[in-house]
Design an enzyme around this catalytic site. Structure first.
Site, PDB file in Angstrom:
ATOM      1  N   ASP A  74       0.905  -1.336   0.128  1.00 44.85           N
ATOM      2  CA  ASP A  74       0.103  -0.105  -0.048  1.00 44.85           C
ATOM      3  C   ASP A  74       0.882   1.284   0.037  1.00 44.85           C
ATOM      4  O   ASP A  74       1.978   1.121   0.663  1.00 44.85           O
ATOM      5  CB  ASP A  74      -0.791  -0.013   0.981  1.00 44.85           C
ATOM      6  N   ASP A 163      -9.733   3.205   5.608  1.00 44.29           N
ATOM      7  CA  ASP A 163      -8.619   3.209   6.597  1.00 44.29           C
ATOM      8  C   ASP A 163      -9.033   3.880   7.946  1.00 44.29           C
ATOM      9  O   ASP A 163      -9.276   5.084   7.922  1.00 44.29           O
ATOM     10  CB  ASP A 163      -7.257   3.805   5.952  1.00 44.29           C
ATOM     11  N   GLU A 165      -8.352   4.243  11.871  1.00 40.14           N
ATOM     12  CA  GLU A 165      -7.301   3.894  12.568  1.00 40.14           C
ATOM     13  C   GLU A 165      -6.979   5.331  13.692  1.00 40.14           C
ATOM     14  O   GLU A 165      -7.693   6.242  13.774  1.00 40.14           O
ATOM     15  CB  GLU A 165      -6.129   3.525  11.945  1.00 40.14           C
TER      16      GLU A 165
END
Length: 275
Positions: A74, A163, A165
Protein backbone atom coordinates in the site's frame (compact mmCIF):
# COMPACT_ATOMS: atom_id res chain seq x y z
CA UNK A 1 -0.72 61.94 51.73
CA UNK A 2 2.82 60.65 52.27
CA UNK A 3 1.48 57.30 53.49
CA UNK A 4 -0.81 57.11 50.50
CA UNK A 5 2.08 57.70 48.07
CA UNK A 6 4.20 55.08 49.83
CA UNK A 7 1.37 52.51 49.53
CA UNK A 8 0.95 53.35 45.86
CA UNK A 9 4.65 52.88 45.19
CA UNK A 10 4.62 49.57 47.05
CA UNK A 11 1.61 48.49 44.98
CA UNK A 12 3.37 49.47 41.77
CA UNK A 13 6.45 47.45 42.79
CA UNK A 14 4.29 44.36 43.42
CA UNK A 15 2.54 44.86 40.10
CA UNK A 16 5.83 45.16 38.20
CA UNK A 17 7.17 42.06 39.97
CA UNK A 18 4.03 40.13 39.00
CA UNK A 19 4.34 41.20 35.37
CA UNK A 20 8.02 40.13 35.27
CA UNK A 21 7.19 36.74 36.78
CA UNK A 22 4.41 36.23 34.26
CA UNK A 23 6.76 37.15 31.43
CA UNK A 24 9.41 34.70 32.63
CA UNK A 25 6.74 32.02 32.95
CA UNK A 26 5.62 32.67 29.36
CA UNK A 27 9.18 32.49 28.06
CA UNK A 28 9.77 29.13 29.72
CA UNK A 29 6.45 27.58 28.67
CA UNK A 30 6.44 28.62 25.02
CA UNK A 31 9.10 26.18 23.77
CA UNK A 32 7.21 23.21 25.26
CA UNK A 33 3.96 24.33 23.63
CA UNK A 34 5.74 24.87 20.33
CA UNK A 35 7.30 21.41 20.49
CA UNK A 36 3.90 19.88 21.17
CA UNK A 37 2.40 21.64 18.15
CA UNK A 38 5.33 20.53 16.02
CA UNK A 39 4.54 16.90 16.83
CA UNK A 40 1.18 17.12 15.05
CA UNK A 41 1.60 16.23 11.33
CA UNK A 42 0.18 18.33 8.54
CA UNK A 43 -3.38 17.55 7.50
CA UNK A 44 -3.38 15.19 4.55
CA UNK A 45 -0.14 13.46 5.50
CA UNK A 46 -1.78 10.48 7.22
CA UNK A 47 -1.33 7.03 5.74
CA UNK A 48 -2.10 3.39 6.50
CA UNK A 49 -0.42 2.11 9.62
CA UNK A 50 0.75 5.53 10.74
CA UNK A 51 0.01 4.68 14.36
CA UNK A 52 0.50 0.92 14.35
CA UNK A 53 4.15 0.78 15.41
CA UNK A 54 3.67 3.55 17.98
CA UNK A 55 0.58 2.04 19.60
CA UNK A 56 0.85 -1.70 18.95
CA UNK A 57 4.62 -2.00 18.61
CA UNK A 58 6.61 -4.26 16.30
CA UNK A 59 6.96 -7.91 17.23
CA UNK A 60 8.99 -9.73 14.61
CA UNK A 61 8.43 -10.88 11.05
CA UNK A 62 5.66 -13.17 9.77
CA UNK A 63 5.98 -16.90 10.23
CA UNK A 64 5.45 -18.63 6.87
CA UNK A 65 2.18 -20.55 6.85
CA UNK A 66 1.03 -23.55 4.89
CA UNK A 67 -1.76 -21.69 3.10
CA UNK A 68 -0.91 -19.75 -0.04
CA UNK A 69 -0.60 -16.00 0.47
CA UNK A 70 -0.10 -13.28 -2.12
CA UNK A 71 2.20 -10.32 -1.52
CA UNK A 72 0.86 -6.77 -1.81
CA UNK A 73 1.79 -3.19 -0.97
CA UNK A 74 0.00 0.00 0.00
CA UNK A 75 1.29 3.44 -0.92
CA UNK A 76 0.53 7.12 -0.37
CA UNK A 77 2.16 10.44 -1.22
CA UNK A 78 5.05 9.46 1.09
CA UNK A 79 6.28 7.05 -1.59
CA UNK A 80 5.96 9.55 -4.46
CA UNK A 81 6.41 7.97 -7.89
CA UNK A 82 6.65 4.23 -7.23
CA UNK A 83 8.94 1.79 -9.05
CA UNK A 84 6.13 -0.59 -9.97
CA UNK A 85 8.22 -2.82 -12.25
CA UNK A 86 10.66 -3.44 -9.40
CA UNK A 87 7.83 -4.42 -7.08
CA UNK A 88 6.21 -6.64 -9.71
CA UNK A 89 9.49 -8.45 -10.35
CA UNK A 90 9.91 -8.98 -6.60
CA UNK A 91 6.62 -10.87 -6.43
CA UNK A 92 4.15 -8.15 -5.46
CA UNK A 93 0.85 -8.80 -7.27
CA UNK A 94 -1.63 -6.37 -5.73
CA UNK A 95 -1.60 -2.82 -4.41
CA UNK A 96 -3.69 -0.13 -2.76
CA UNK A 97 -3.03 3.59 -3.24
CA UNK A 98 -4.30 6.34 -0.97
CA UNK A 99 -6.81 8.42 -2.89
CA UNK A 100 -8.29 10.76 -0.30
CA UNK A 101 -8.41 11.92 3.30
CA UNK A 102 -11.42 13.57 4.91
CA UNK A 103 -12.95 15.90 2.34
CA UNK A 104 -9.92 18.19 2.10
CA UNK A 105 -7.15 16.10 0.53
CA UNK A 106 -6.39 14.11 -2.60
CA UNK A 107 -3.10 12.29 -3.13
CA UNK A 108 -1.07 14.18 -5.80
CA UNK A 109 0.66 10.91 -6.80
CA UNK A 110 -2.54 8.91 -7.06
CA UNK A 111 -2.61 8.66 -10.86
CA UNK A 112 0.98 7.38 -11.07
CA UNK A 113 0.38 4.91 -8.28
CA UNK A 114 -3.09 3.66 -9.23
CA UNK A 115 -2.48 3.47 -12.97
CA UNK A 116 1.18 2.45 -12.71
CA UNK A 117 0.39 -0.62 -10.63
CA UNK A 118 -2.34 -1.59 -13.11
CA UNK A 119 -0.04 -1.12 -16.08
CA UNK A 120 2.52 -3.65 -14.81
CA UNK A 121 -0.20 -6.23 -14.24
CA UNK A 122 -1.16 -5.75 -10.62
CA UNK A 123 -4.69 -5.90 -9.25
CA UNK A 124 -5.15 -2.60 -7.48
CA UNK A 125 -7.54 -0.54 -5.41
CA UNK A 126 -7.85 2.80 -3.66
CA UNK A 127 -8.16 3.67 0.02
CA UNK A 128 -9.57 6.54 2.05
CA UNK A 129 -8.06 7.78 5.32
CA UNK A 130 -11.04 8.52 7.55
CA UNK A 131 -11.27 11.61 9.74
CA UNK A 132 -14.59 11.13 11.57
CA UNK A 133 -14.23 14.42 13.40
CA UNK A 134 -14.36 16.58 10.25
CA UNK A 135 -17.42 15.48 8.22
CA UNK A 136 -19.99 12.68 8.12
CA UNK A 137 -19.30 9.17 6.90
CA UNK A 138 -21.61 9.63 3.91
CA UNK A 139 -19.90 12.88 2.92
CA UNK A 140 -16.46 11.26 3.02
CA UNK A 141 -17.63 8.18 1.12
CA UNK A 142 -18.95 10.39 -1.67
CA UNK A 143 -15.73 12.40 -1.73
CA UNK A 144 -13.75 9.16 -1.95
CA UNK A 145 -15.79 7.77 -4.84
CA UNK A 146 -15.64 11.10 -6.68
CA UNK A 147 -11.83 11.24 -6.38
CA UNK A 148 -10.58 7.81 -7.41
CA UNK A 149 -12.29 5.44 -4.98
CA UNK A 150 -14.81 3.95 -7.40
CA UNK A 151 -14.98 0.39 -8.66
CA UNK A 152 -15.31 -1.28 -12.06
CA UNK A 153 -15.83 -4.92 -12.98
CA UNK A 154 -12.63 -5.30 -15.01
CA UNK A 155 -11.02 -8.05 -12.97
CA UNK A 156 -8.18 -5.72 -11.96
CA UNK A 157 -9.90 -3.34 -9.52
CA UNK A 158 -10.33 -4.13 -5.83
CA UNK A 159 -13.17 -2.59 -3.79
CA UNK A 160 -12.30 0.61 -1.98
CA UNK A 161 -10.83 0.38 1.51
CA UNK A 162 -11.76 2.46 4.55
CA UNK A 163 -8.63 3.18 6.61
CA UNK A 164 -9.99 3.71 10.13
CA UNK A 165 -7.31 3.89 12.83
CA UNK A 166 -5.54 6.16 15.31
CA UNK A 167 -6.08 9.87 14.79
CA UNK A 168 -2.67 11.41 13.98
CA UNK A 169 -4.03 14.92 14.54
CA UNK A 170 -5.68 14.65 17.94
CA UNK A 171 -7.86 12.45 20.16
CA UNK A 172 -7.43 8.73 19.41
CA UNK A 173 -11.12 8.11 18.72
CA UNK A 174 -11.72 11.49 17.04
CA UNK A 175 -13.84 12.66 19.96
CA UNK A 176 -16.54 10.08 19.28
CA UNK A 177 -18.21 7.61 21.61
CA UNK A 178 -18.02 3.94 20.67
CA UNK A 179 -21.59 3.95 19.38
CA UNK A 180 -20.96 7.22 17.56
CA UNK A 181 -17.93 5.72 15.82
CA UNK A 182 -19.91 2.65 14.75
CA UNK A 183 -22.62 4.92 13.32
CA UNK A 184 -20.03 6.96 11.41
CA UNK A 185 -18.46 3.83 9.91
CA UNK A 186 -21.88 2.42 8.98
CA UNK A 187 -22.75 5.70 7.27
CA UNK A 188 -19.56 5.50 5.19
CA UNK A 189 -20.00 1.83 4.28
CA UNK A 190 -23.66 2.15 3.32
CA UNK A 191 -22.96 5.16 1.13
CA UNK A 192 -19.99 3.49 -0.54
CA UNK A 193 -22.06 0.43 -1.38
CA UNK A 194 -24.91 2.56 -2.71
CA UNK A 195 -22.48 4.38 -5.00
CA UNK A 196 -20.41 1.40 -6.22
CA UNK A 197 -22.38 -1.78 -5.55
CA UNK A 198 -19.47 -3.16 -3.51
CA UNK A 199 -18.87 -3.63 0.19
CA UNK A 200 -15.77 -1.68 1.16
CA UNK A 201 -12.78 -3.32 2.83
CA UNK A 202 -12.19 -2.23 6.43
CA UNK A 203 -8.55 -1.58 7.36
CA UNK A 204 -7.93 -1.31 11.10
CA UNK A 205 -5.99 -2.64 14.09
CA UNK A 206 -7.61 -4.80 16.76
CA UNK A 207 -6.52 -2.60 19.66
CA UNK A 208 -7.87 0.58 18.05
CA UNK A 209 -11.11 -1.15 16.99
CA UNK A 210 -11.65 -2.45 20.50
CA UNK A 211 -11.05 0.93 22.10
CA UNK A 212 -12.98 3.08 19.67
CA UNK A 213 -15.91 0.88 18.57
CA UNK A 214 -16.24 -1.30 21.67
CA UNK A 215 -15.10 -4.24 19.52
CA UNK A 216 -18.22 -4.07 17.37
CA UNK A 217 -18.77 -7.21 15.28
CA UNK A 218 -21.62 -6.17 13.02
CA UNK A 219 -19.62 -5.43 9.85
CA UNK A 220 -17.89 -8.80 9.64
CA UNK A 221 -20.58 -10.54 7.57
CA UNK A 222 -20.23 -8.13 4.64
CA UNK A 223 -16.96 -6.22 4.81
CA UNK A 224 -13.58 -7.90 4.22
CA UNK A 225 -11.05 -7.30 7.01
CA UNK A 226 -7.62 -5.84 6.38
CA UNK A 227 -5.81 -6.18 9.69
CA UNK A 228 -2.72 -4.19 10.68
CA UNK A 229 -0.24 -5.84 13.01
CA UNK A 230 3.54 -5.78 12.75
CA UNK A 231 4.27 -9.16 14.29
CA UNK A 232 4.96 -12.81 13.51
CA UNK A 233 1.20 -13.54 13.51
CA UNK A 234 -1.95 -11.46 13.13
CA UNK A 235 -2.96 -12.18 16.72
CA UNK A 236 -6.52 -11.68 17.89
CA UNK A 237 -8.89 -10.31 15.24
CA UNK A 238 -11.68 -7.81 15.90
CA UNK A 239 -15.03 -9.29 16.95
CA UNK A 240 -17.08 -11.02 14.27
CA UNK A 241 -14.28 -11.78 11.81
CA UNK A 242 -13.18 -15.41 11.87
CA UNK A 243 -10.36 -14.73 9.41
CA UNK A 244 -8.61 -11.82 7.74
CA UNK A 245 -8.61 -11.09 4.01
CA UNK A 246 -5.45 -8.98 4.07
CA UNK A 247 -2.73 -8.43 6.66
CA UNK A 248 -0.38 -5.45 6.76
CA UNK A 249 2.59 -7.08 8.48
CA UNK A 250 5.35 -4.45 8.18
CA UNK A 251 6.07 -0.82 7.46
CA UNK A 252 9.71 -1.50 6.61
CA UNK A 253 9.54 -3.70 3.53
CA UNK A 254 11.71 -3.46 0.41
CA UNK A 255 11.11 -0.80 -2.32
CA UNK A 256 8.15 0.64 -0.38
CA UNK A 257 7.59 0.30 3.33
CA UNK A 258 4.09 -1.09 3.80
CA UNK A 259 3.86 -4.74 2.78
CA UNK A 260 0.88 -7.03 3.08
CA UNK A 261 -0.23 -10.64 2.73
CA UNK A 262 -3.47 -11.55 0.96
CA UNK A 263 -4.96 -14.58 2.69
CA UNK A 264 -5.08 -16.77 -0.41
CA UNK A 265 -3.51 -17.43 -3.78
CA UNK A 266 -3.71 -14.95 -6.67
CA UNK A 267 -7.01 -16.41 -7.88
CA UNK A 268 -8.60 -15.28 -4.59
CA UNK A 269 -7.34 -11.74 -5.15
CA UNK A 270 -9.00 -11.88 -8.59
CA UNK A 271 -12.18 -13.20 -6.97
CA UNK A 272 -12.33 -10.20 -4.61
CA UNK A 273 -11.76 -7.86 -7.54
CA UNK A 274 -14.65 -9.48 -9.43
CA UNK A 275 -16.97 -9.35 -6.46
Amino acid sequence: MLVHRSGSARGRRFAVTGILLAAFSLVFTLPADAASAADVPARGSAHMGMGVAAHDGEHGTPVPGRAAQTEGVDVSSHQGNVAWSTLWNSGVKWAYAKATEGTYYTNPYFAQQYNGSYNVGMIRGAYHFATPDTTSGATQANYFVDHGGGWSRDGKTLPGALDIEWNPYGATCYGKSQSGMVSWIRDFLNTYKARTGRDAVIYTATSWWTQCTGNYGGFAASNPLWIARYASTVGTLPAGWGYYTMWQYTSSGPTVGDHNKFNGALDRVVALANG
